[in-house]
Write an enzyme that holds these catalytic residues in place. Structure first.
Site: not given
Ligand code: AMP
Ligand code: TRP
Length: 333
Positions: A114, A196, A199
């Protein structure tokens, strides 16, 4: 006492990765019911560690709350709240900074990633982000924390800080266990299946968003990057694109990857992709319908979040008072 704690940042439109890697798992845990307390929050204090728009953030907080409910979380079974509305989170985050070392924070891979992307400068809260996250978890003495694979390192730090605190100030915290699902913990980008699904991907078609309509989903899956050998087989190393689609379909339908391989062994990629798209549509459309009606019922959503914050504050204050007492800050009353 078994407490489950988890959160997601309200930092934009959520992807299928967020759903399959995180929210779906929360709902399954809720439905199993093997816990005493289950705290699920909207991690808005984490979302301000990178540059953001205040009006957007405020909107995303409500949207995430509505989405949690639309995905099946039930306010009678979990405590749903906004992190910043329980001031003890910020407070314990600060207290724990005194036992977190700069070196261990600088080693966090998410920080390193980041940091590269910040144009206005790197905020100190981006560095201390995992300490706040440890605080979120320890405040409720969590025994178990369901997250996607990318949060594993942060959870390890939470465990390290809990142990360090206990050694320094006396037994206070449970050592939390991460709960990471084997299938679906890392859904990959549709355009680069070695990365991965995120968003924040600038390529719109790299991710399926939870609010994508049917046609968009069909188009994005049809243009997903695969390979040219024509076999529908799970092989992460040599066939990351097809493996990712198999994982997605397996998570969306509950059918095992082995069974999908068998079912599609004589199909071409075109037909397989159509089936993958339909499995996503069948999962997302009902969620989208519920989501809008929950989001529009402002009063009900506010009541759920108010009640959640009140209950969370009660638990959080108990821990915070104990932590302050052990650390020697403030007066003992
Ligand atoms: P974040 O969008 O980083 O706040 O992630 C929210 C939750 O979604 C966290 O538990 C991440 O580990 C999970 N997460 C985010 N992107 C992925 C992905 N591509 N595959 C699986 N889990 C994800
Ligand atoms: N950092 C997590 C993420 O980006 C969100 C989060 C904040 C969290 N605090 C938490 C997850 C505590 C689990 C427990 O996904």
């Amino acid at each position: 006492m078994k407490t489950i704690v988890t959160g997601i940042q309200p930092s934009g439109r959520l992807t299928l990765g967020n759903y399959l890697g995180a929210i779906k798992n929360f709902v399954e845990l809720q439905n199993k019911g093997e816990y005493d307390e289950f705290m699920v929050f909207i991690a808005d204090l984490h979302a301000i560690t990178v540059s953001y728009q205040p009006t957007e953030l405020r909107k995303h907080i409500r949207e995430l709350a509505a989405l949690y409910l639309a995905c099946g979380l039930d306010e009678n079974k979990v405590t749903l709240f906004v992190q910043s509305e329980v001031h003890q989170h910020a407070e314990i985050g600060y207290l724990l900074q005194s036992i977190a070392y700069i070196g261990e924070l600088e080693r966090m891979t998410q920080y390193k990633d980041k940091k590269q992307k910040q144009v206005e400068g790197v905020s100190s809260s981006l560095l201390t982000y995992p300490v706040l996250m440890a605080g979120d978890i320890l405040l409720y003495n969590a025994s178990c924390v369901p997250v996607g694979l990318d949060q594993k390192q942060h959870l390890e730090l939470a465990r390290t800080l809990a142990e360090r605190f206990n050694n320094k100030f006396g037994e206070t915290f449970n050592i939390p266990e991460p709960l990471i699902k084997k299938v679906g913990a890392k859904i990959m980008s549709l355009q680069d299946p070695t990365k991965k699904m995120s968003k924040s991907d600038p390529l719109e078609k790299a991710a399926i968003y939870l609010d994508d309509d049917e046609n968009t989903i069909r188009k994005k899956i049809a243009s997903a990057v695969t390979d040219s050998d024509g076999l529908i087989k799970y092989d992460e190393k040599n066939k990351p694109g097809i493996s990712n689609l198999l994982t997605i379909m397996s998570c969306c339908t509950g059918e095992s990857i082995a069974s999908l391989e068998e079912r599609f062994k004589n199909s071409g990629y075109g037909d397989f992709k159509k089936a993958v798209a339909e499995s996503i549509i069948n999962l997302l459309i009902p969620i989208q319908q519920k989501y809008l009606s929950i989001l529009n019922d402002k009063e009900k959503l506010d009541k759920i979040l108010d009640d959640g914050a009140m209950k969370a504050s009660y638990f959080a204050q108990k821990t915070l008072s104990k932590v302050k007492r052990k650390m020697g800050v403030g007066r003992v009353k």
